[in-house]
Design an enzyme around this catalytic site. Structure first.
Site, PDB file in Angstrom:
ATOM      1  N   GLN A   1       3.876   8.496   3.262  1.00 22.88           N
ATOM      2  CA  GLN A   1       4.944   8.777   2.290  1.00 22.88           C
ATOM      3  C   GLN A   1       5.590   7.490   1.781  1.00 22.88           C
ATOM      4  OE1 GLN A   1       5.684  11.363   0.502  1.00 22.88           O
ATOM      5  NE2 GLN A   1       3.946  12.375   1.472  1.00 22.88           N
ATOM      6  N   SER A   2       4.841   6.399   1.754  1.00 23.15           N
ATOM      7  CA  SER A   2       5.401   5.118   1.311  1.00 23.15           C
ATOM      8  C   SER A   2       5.804   5.139  -0.166  1.00 23.15           C
ATOM      9  CB  SER A   2       4.347   4.028   1.543  1.00 23.15           C
ATOM     10  OG  SER A   2       4.695   2.853   0.842  1.00 23.15           O
ATOM     11  N   ASN A   3       7.075   4.862  -0.405  1.00 20.71           N
ATOM     12  CA  ASN A   3       7.553   4.702  -1.782  1.00 20.71           C
ATOM     13  C   ASN A   3       6.967   3.435  -2.393  1.00 20.71           C
ATOM     14  OD1 ASN A   3       9.582   6.907  -1.756  1.00 20.71           O
ATOM     15  ND2 ASN A   3      10.482   5.656  -0.138  1.00 20.71           N
TER      16      ASN A   3
ATOM     17  N   CYS B   1       3.993   2.138  -1.773  1.00 20.75           N
ATOM     18  CA  CYS B   1       2.606   2.371  -2.214  1.00 20.75           C
ATOM     19  C   CYS B   1       2.590   3.128  -3.541  1.00 20.75           C
ATOM     20  CB  CYS B   1       1.829   3.130  -1.145  1.00 20.75           C
ATOM     21  SG  CYS B   1       1.457   2.097   0.300  1.00 20.75           S
TER      22      CYS B   1
END
Ligand SMILES: *Cc1c(COP(=O)(O)O)cnc(C)c1O
Length: 328
Positions: free
Chosen positions: A71-73, A75
């Site tokens: 859930q990396s913002n 990325c």
């Protein structure tokens, strides 16, 4: 030593007061809206990527690689920035491929990123990034590695210039802040803010809320921030004199694991949503805003202080954490 940047963000982001929250407490509360930087739902990584993407282009790379949580913002914003700049994007994500894509992961895919999953272990990510780079090079690509969170000196420049922006808004709106609160995780935002404050002589006291659990990170966050500031000193005429011990970090709100949504994060998300109509995220800004609210509610800083909460984004994670947010 300001470097050129590739325009990705709508700047300046709004700076405004939070009248309803200020009404309940003896503080004047403001918010800086970096959730509205605008790149595919925005967030703080967009400011960093303006400098990182420009560097990748200047150095002749055609591919960007970065890594993060599913859930990396960071990325997701890297995928969007790469799409816009015409670079191909490869993301190395923790864990295994899920049955269905949600939140940031869904958006990264929609934005055209190539998704790679590192398996269960998240340690040794740097090595896995190097392997991916070698593979892409053997296919004739020129990959540029952006570190986790975009947190190196180049990325931090985004927050050095954010301080210049904030200072200008403070002049126009005739306000100053006694305290500035924000979520600190991979350290690039904090390093940039600290460099900017020294460069532009901003006197506010910094209240960075540490997000990650200390036992879950490989190197103390103070050192990661210190290294970026030292890299700045190495390149610039104006030196910042400081010891790693002098780097502010508020610990105590990071007792739950990274990404674990507790009653604290839920309370914060609910408060901001229902008092001000603003959406926080459950991982970073929810945790940081809980710390902010706790410190103010307990009057741990002098009454009547003017306080700024710097919103760093994260909206799509709300959708991915929908199970945790049902009974809020
Ligand atoms: C990455 C991120 C942060 C933390 O910024 P760092 O520069 O990694 O410390 C805070 N909030 C959100 C929403 C983020 O995505």
């Amino acid at each position: 030593m300001m470097s050129p940047k590739y325009p990705l963000a709508f700047l300046p982001t709004p700076l405004h007061s939070l009248p309803n929250l200020s009404h309940d407490l003896p503080y004047k509360i403001y918010i800086k809206r970096d959730d509205l930087t605008g790149l595919a739902t925005g967030g703080n990584k967009t400011r960093k990527l303006e400098f990182l993407i420009q560097e990748a282009i200047d150095l002749g790379f055609d591919t960007v690689i970065t890594a993060g949580a599913q859930q990396s913002n960071h990325c997701r914003q890297t995928a969007a920035a790469s799409a816009k700049a015409g670079l191909s994007c490869h993301l190395l994500l923790n864990g295994t491929s899920p049955d269905s894509l949600q939140g940031n992961l869904l958006l990264s895919k929609l934005l055209g990123a190539n998704l790679h999953f590192s398996g269960e272990k998240s340690k040794g990510r740097q090595k896995a990034l190097e392997i991916l780079k070698t593979n892409l090079e053997s296919q004739g690509k020129k990959p540029y590695i952006i570190p986790v969170g975009g947190s190196n000196l180049t990325g931090a420049l985004g927050y050095v210039s954010a301080i210049a922006e904030l200072k200008q808004q403070m002049l126009t709106q005739k306000i100053s802040f006694d305290y500035i609160f924000f979520a600190s995780s991979s350290g690039g935002t904090q390093a940039g803010i600290m460099i900017g404050m020294s460069l532009y002589q901003l006197e506010s006291k910094l209240m960075p809320i540490m997000i990650d659990k200390e036992s879950e990170i490989e190197e103390p966050l103070e050192y990661q921030i210190f290294e970026i500031i030292m890299a700045y000193n190495h390149r610039s005429q104006q030196k910042i004199n400081l010891m790693p011990e002098e780097i502010p970090l508020i610990k105590g709100y990071n007792t739950a694991a990274y990404g674990e949504v507790t009653s604290h994060e839920k309370k914060a998300v609910k408060l901001m949503a229902q008092k001000e109509g603003i959406l926080l995220d459950p991982v970073y800004t929810g945790r940081a805003f809980y710390g902010f609210w706790d410190i103010l509610s307990r009057r741990l800083i002098p009454e009547n202080s003017r306080v700024l909460f710097w919103h760093t984004g994260g909206l799509p994670a709300l959708y991915a954490y929908h199970n945790d947010l049902q009974n809020i």
